[in-house]
Scaffold this active site. Structure first.
Site, PDB file in Angstrom:
ATOM      1  N   SER A  22       0.833  -1.213   0.000  1.00  0.00           N
ATOM      2  CA  SER A  22       0.000   0.000   0.000  1.00  0.00           C
ATOM      3  C   SER A  22       0.864   1.258   0.000  1.00  0.00           C
ATOM      4  CB  SER A  22      -0.896   0.027   1.238  1.00  0.00           C
ATOM      5  OG  SER A  22      -1.842  -1.003   1.186  1.00  0.00           O
ATOM      6  N   ARG A 121     -13.515  -6.426 -11.516  1.00  0.00           N
ATOM      7  CA  ARG A 121     -13.673  -5.733 -10.229  1.00  0.00           C
ATOM      8  C   ARG A 121     -14.371  -4.381 -10.411  1.00  0.00           C
ATOM      9  NH1 ARG A 121      -8.384  -6.276  -6.744  1.00  0.00           N
ATOM     10  NH2 ARG A 121      -9.854  -5.546  -5.154  1.00  0.00           N
ATOM     11  N   SER A 165     -13.387   2.022   2.212  1.00  0.00           N
ATOM     12  CA  SER A 165     -12.340   1.646   1.258  1.00  0.00           C
ATOM     13  C   SER A 165     -11.242   2.695   1.228  1.00  0.00           C
ATOM     14  CB  SER A 165     -12.935   1.500  -0.145  1.00  0.00           C
ATOM     15  OG  SER A 165     -11.892   1.506  -1.108  1.00  0.00           O
ATOM     16  N   GLN A 167      -8.840   2.654  -0.851  1.00  0.00           N
ATOM     17  CA  GLN A 167      -8.545   2.974  -2.253  1.00  0.00           C
ATOM     18  C   GLN A 167      -9.441   4.116  -2.724  1.00  0.00           C
ATOM     19  OE1 GLN A 167      -9.014  -0.780  -4.276  1.00  0.00           O
ATOM     20  NE2 GLN A 167      -7.109  -1.602  -3.455  1.00  0.00           N
ATOM     21  N   ASP A 313      -7.608  -7.884   4.385  1.00  0.00           N
ATOM     22  CA  ASP A 313      -6.607  -8.603   3.586  1.00  0.00           C
ATOM     23  C   ASP A 313      -6.081  -9.844   4.298  1.00  0.00           C
ATOM     24  OD1 ASP A 313      -6.821  -6.788   1.544  1.00  0.00           O
ATOM     25  OD2 ASP A 313      -5.028  -5.659   2.083  1.00  0.00           O
ATOM     26  N   LYS A 340     -12.646  -9.116  -4.053  1.00  0.00           N
ATOM     27  CA  LYS A 340     -11.187  -8.919  -4.065  1.00  0.00           C
ATOM     28  C   LYS A 340     -10.615  -9.596  -5.324  1.00  0.00           C
ATOM     29  CE  LYS A 340     -10.684  -6.437  -0.407  1.00  0.00           C
ATOM     30  NZ  LYS A 340     -10.225  -5.054  -0.554  1.00  0.00           N
TER      31      LYS A 340
HETATM   32  C1  S3P Z   1      -5.680  -1.088  -0.074  1.00  0.00           C
HETATM   33  C2  S3P Z   1      -6.957  -1.036   0.431  1.00  0.00           C
HETATM   34  C3  S3P Z   1      -7.800  -2.220   0.598  1.00  0.00           C
HETATM   35  C4  S3P Z   1      -6.970  -3.490   0.567  1.00  0.00           C
HETATM   36  C5  S3P Z   1      -6.005  -3.521  -0.584  1.00  0.00           C
HETATM   37  C6  S3P Z   1      -5.045  -2.353  -0.476  1.00  0.00           C
HETATM   38  C7  S3P Z   1      -4.916   0.155  -0.218  1.00  0.00           C
HETATM   39  O1  S3P Z   1      -8.734  -2.270  -0.442  1.00  0.00           O
HETATM   40  O2  S3P Z   1      -7.826  -4.614   0.504  1.00  0.00           O
HETATM   41  O3  S3P Z   1      -5.267  -4.725  -0.581  1.00  0.00           O
HETATM   42  O4  S3P Z   1      -3.701   0.105  -0.469  1.00  0.00           O
HETATM   43  O5  S3P Z   1      -5.521   1.219  -0.060  1.00  0.00           O
HETATM   44  P1  S3P Z   1     -10.132  -1.471  -0.401  1.00  0.00           P
HETATM   45  O6  S3P Z   1      -9.857  -0.022  -0.497  1.00  0.00           O
HETATM   46  O7  S3P Z   1     -10.885  -1.986  -1.598  1.00  0.00           O
HETATM   47  O8  S3P Z   1     -10.774  -1.860   0.892  1.00  0.00           O
END
Ligand code: S3P
Length: 426
Positions: A22, A121, A165, A167, A313, A340
């Site tokens: 991340s 996705r 989320s 992301q 995760d 996922k």
């Molecule tokens: C991540 C956020 C998570 C996680 C992914 C990495 C990130 O996803 O599952 O492996 O780096 O911000 P989501 O934002 O879909 O929850």
């Protein structure tokens, strides 16, 4: 490809895991829009983070890789060049969703593609807020990659995310760097805050409160020298293995323990695992430490509500812990697992059943009774890195060899996983 894992006696050793996935994505993306040359040490060796580097190269950014160090020649917030080809995010949801935030503010059209898994996705979760800000987006069937973005002048928004989320939060904050005024994101449950921490390192003030974060645009980012801590989500496989295999003693060096990720450590301890954090330090705003784990009497536990979002995760490997524990594991409120890299509820259930382990699934989780034995079997990664590695941990406790089909998937986040496993299993 396949790996054959034979049951292990005690696991011992001190080792490191790749740089946090991340954080690596975020440092590379922010460095690409910073002014000047940034260097990122201990950048993740995983394929996902190299997809991010390929995408920013496709946007005209000069990137060089020397071992685990990456040098990025940032050209400022408006410095990307229109790409001459599709930008390929590979298997990486973080790449496509977070980079979209930066692309939404560029005055050109770009098209993001991914592999078969990423192409299934959902992208509406970022398309909605980016469209509200003024970008024009289209996707296959309105929601799947390829994703086309026609960027332009953005207006700030105050956005309440329907799902927790990181992301999506990051995507909106990155778009907010371009928008004149304050962009606020509100989250229904706390998610990892690496974007907020990294933005501050690059000199952008970020205000945060309980459940919200705010940036003010247009922003200017200053190039940095940064170092990525080890990935706690990769360490998770060895934390579970070290706790579940009797007589084990492992030390995983310099692992990131950001409080928005460290629910894993608290959960493992509550489940009976003997885990300690040693030699703590903070670098670039991210805390890290050495993680020591030893063979433990595992009780098991329950994951629901906010905890489900915080451990999303790690749930595949925690399922393995649940089966080996005395009381088992119940997971609820984790419907996100179904979207996922693969449907992780079905992938966990299928592989546990192949190993003779009982599991009941529901729409948003599963229940695994405790005190179960893993049988020798062939398990299938379904192309999902965390499924391949979780079942390698199960294999260590099986009554005979376990074949892991699609073992190459591990390289998405942890190419050195199989050699590290062999090193500690003797
Ligand atoms: C991540 C956020 C998570 C996680 C992914 C990495 C990130 O996803 O599952 O492996 O780096 O911000 P989501 O934002 O879909 O929850």
């Amino acid at each position: 490809m396949q790996e054959v894992i034979t049951p292990a006696g005690r696991l011992t050793g001190a080792f490191s895991v790749p740089g946090d996935k991340s954080i690596s994505h975020r440092y590379a993306m922010l460095a690409s829009v910073a002014e000047g040359v940034s260097t990122i040490h201990n950048y993740s060796s995983g394929a996902d983070c190299h997809s991010t580097l390929a995408c920013i190269r496709g946007l005209g950014i000069d990137v060089s890789v020397q071992g685990r160090s990456v040098t990025v020649h940032g050209r400022g917030l408006g410095g990307y060049r229109a790409p001459s080809a599709d930008l390929d995010a590979g298997n990486s949801g973080s790449t496509i969703r977070m980079l979209s935030g930066l692309l939404a503010g560029q005055h050109f059209r770009s098209r993001l593609v991914g592999d078969e898994s990423l192409s299934q996705r959902p992208m509406q979760r970022i398309m909605g807020p980016l469209a509200q800000m003024g970008a024009k987006l289209s996707a296959r069937d309105g929601r799947f990659p390829p994703l086309e973005i026609e960027g332009g002048v953005l207006t700030p928004i105050d956005y309440a995310m329907p799902v927790a989320s990181a992301q999506v939060k990051s995507c909106v904050l990155l778009a907010g760097l371009h928008a004149a005024g304050e962009t606020t994101v509100r989250e229904p449950a706390p998610t990892r805050d690496h974007t907020e921490v990294a933005l501050r390192e690059f000199g952008v003030p970020v205000e945060c409160g309980g459940g919200w974060a705010k940036v003010k645009g247009p922003a200017r980012l200053r190039a940095q020298e940064l170092s990525v801590p080890g990935d706690l989500s990769s360490a998770a496989f060895f934390l579970v293995a070290g706790a579940a295999v009797p007589g084990s003693n492992l030390v995983i060096e310099s692992v990131g323990v950001n409080p928005t990720r460290a629910a894993l450590i608290d959960f493992l301890i509550s489940a009976g695992a003997q885990v300690r954090v040693l030699n703590s330090s903070i670098r670039n705003g991210e805390p890290s430490g050495d993680l020591a784990v030893s063979g433990s009497r595992l009780k098991g536990g329950r994951i629901e509500g906010r905890l489900a979002a915080a451990l999303i995760d790690e749930i595949p490997v925690l399922a393995v812990l649940g089966a080996a524990s005395e009381e088992g594991l119940t997971v609820r409120d984790a419907a996100e697992l179904r979207i996922k890299e693969t449907d992780r509820i079905e992938a966990v259930a299928e592989n546990l059943r192949r190993m003779g382990v009982l599991i009941e699934t529901s729409d948003d989780g599963f229940h695994i009774p405790g005190g179960q034995r893993f049988r020798s079997a062939t398990v299938i990664s379904r192309g999902d890195h965390r499924i391949a590695m979780a079942f390698a941990v199960a294999a260590l406790m099986a009554d005979g060899p376990v074949i892991i089909e699609g073992s190459e998937a591990a390289s998405v986040s942890f190419p050195e996983f199989w050699s590290t496993l062999r090193g500690i299993a003797g």
